[in-house]
Design a protein around this motif. Structure first.
Motif, PDB file in Angstrom:
ATOM      1  N   VAL A 195       0.850  -1.200   0.000  1.00  0.00           N
ATOM      2  CA  VAL A 195       0.000   0.000   0.000  1.00  0.00           C
ATOM      3  C   VAL A 195       0.879   1.242   0.000  1.00  0.00           C
ATOM      4  N   ARG A 196       1.956   1.233   0.808  1.00  0.00           N
ATOM      5  CA  ARG A 196       2.867   2.378   0.841  1.00  0.00           C
ATOM      6  C   ARG A 196       3.524   2.585  -0.524  1.00  0.00           C
ATOM      7  N   ARG A 197       3.931   1.495  -1.187  1.00  0.00           N
ATOM      8  CA  ARG A 197       4.553   1.607  -2.517  1.00  0.00           C
ATOM      9  C   ARG A 197       3.553   2.151  -3.529  1.00  0.00           C
ATOM     10  N   LEU A 198       2.312   1.679  -3.446  1.00  0.00           N
ATOM     11  CA  LEU A 198       1.275   2.161  -4.358  1.00  0.00           C
ATOM     12  C   LEU A 198       1.041   3.653  -4.153  1.00  0.00           C
ATOM     13  N   ARG A 199       1.019   4.095  -2.897  1.00  0.00           N
ATOM     14  CA  ARG A 199       0.831   5.514  -2.611  1.00  0.00           C
ATOM     15  C   ARG A 199       1.971   6.333  -3.206  1.00  0.00           C
ATOM     16  N   VAL A 200       3.209   5.851  -3.085  1.00  0.00           N
ATOM     17  CA  VAL A 200       4.358   6.556  -3.650  1.00  0.00           C
ATOM     18  C   VAL A 200       4.205   6.675  -5.164  1.00  0.00           C
ATOM     19  N   LEU A 201       3.749   5.594  -5.797  1.00  0.00           N
ATOM     20  CA  LEU A 201       3.544   5.627  -7.248  1.00  0.00           C
ATOM     21  C   LEU A 201       2.484   6.650  -7.637  1.00  0.00           C
ATOM     22  N   VAL A 202       1.375   6.654  -6.920  1.00  0.00           N
ATOM     23  CA  VAL A 202       0.289   7.597  -7.219  1.00  0.00           C
ATOM     24  C   VAL A 202       0.751   9.030  -6.972  1.00  0.00           C
ATOM     25  N   SER A 217      -1.481  12.580  -8.703  1.00  0.00           N
ATOM     26  CA  SER A 217      -1.023  13.046  -7.392  1.00  0.00           C
ATOM     27  C   SER A 217      -2.057  13.901  -6.666  1.00  0.00           C
ATOM     28  N   ARG A 218      -2.853  14.659  -7.401  1.00  0.00           N
ATOM     29  CA  ARG A 218      -3.853  15.504  -6.715  1.00  0.00           C
ATOM     30  C   ARG A 218      -4.920  14.680  -6.008  1.00  0.00           C
ATOM     31  N   PHE A 219      -5.114  13.422  -6.444  1.00  0.00           N
ATOM     32  CA  PHE A 219      -6.102  12.563  -5.796  1.00  0.00           C
ATOM     33  C   PHE A 219      -5.561  11.934  -4.523  1.00  0.00           C
ATOM     34  N   ALA A 220      -4.254  11.964  -4.345  1.00  0.00           N
ATOM     35  CA  ALA A 220      -3.624  11.368  -3.168  1.00  0.00           C
ATOM     36  C   ALA A 220      -3.518  12.345  -2.018  1.00  0.00           C
ATOM     37  N   GLN A 273      -4.516  16.984   5.452  1.00  0.00           N
ATOM     38  CA  GLN A 273      -3.309  17.562   6.039  1.00  0.00           C
ATOM     39  C   GLN A 273      -2.364  18.079   4.963  1.00  0.00           C
ATOM     40  N   THR A 274      -2.376  17.484   3.760  1.00  0.00           N
ATOM     41  CA  THR A 274      -1.448  17.913   2.724  1.00  0.00           C
ATOM     42  C   THR A 274      -2.046  18.962   1.802  1.00  0.00           C
ATOM     43  N   GLN A 275      -3.340  19.150   1.839  1.00  0.00           N
ATOM     44  CA  GLN A 275      -3.963  20.178   1.014  1.00  0.00           C
ATOM     45  C   GLN A 275      -3.629  21.535   1.602  1.00  0.00           C
TER      46      GLN A 275
END
Length: 80
Positions: free
Chosen positions: A22-29, A36-39, A43-45
């Motif tokens: 899941v962490r690797r998938l998040r890094v890819l997205v 990337s805007r969907f990830a 807190q990051t917006q």
């Protein structure tokens, strides 16, 4: 294959991934310019302005309900 079916398949795939996957998938997205805007998480917006009277209910004041209009005006810096 319909978009709904693809969405469901992707959900099942993510559900089966181990935490490291899941962490690797998040890094890819996050590294994909189109995705990337969907990830973004709240807190990051970009930071949103917080209203200064949000915590008013826990202020220790006993006259809040009687003076709510006045307190809101103070919190919004508006004249009477």
């Amino acid at each position: 294959m319909t978009a709904a079916h693809e969405y469901e398949d992707m959900h099942h795939l993510v559900d089966r991934l181990p935490p490291a996957g899941v962490r690797r998938l998040r890094v890819l997205v996050e590294s994909d310019p189109e995705l990337s805007r969907f990830a973004e998480t709240p807190q990051t917006q970009s930071a949103r302005r917080e209203l200064s009277f949000i915590g008013l209910g826990a202020s220790g004041r006993s006259d809040i309900s009687e003076r709510h209009d006045e307190l809101l005006r103070e919190g919004l810096d508006r004249p009477s």
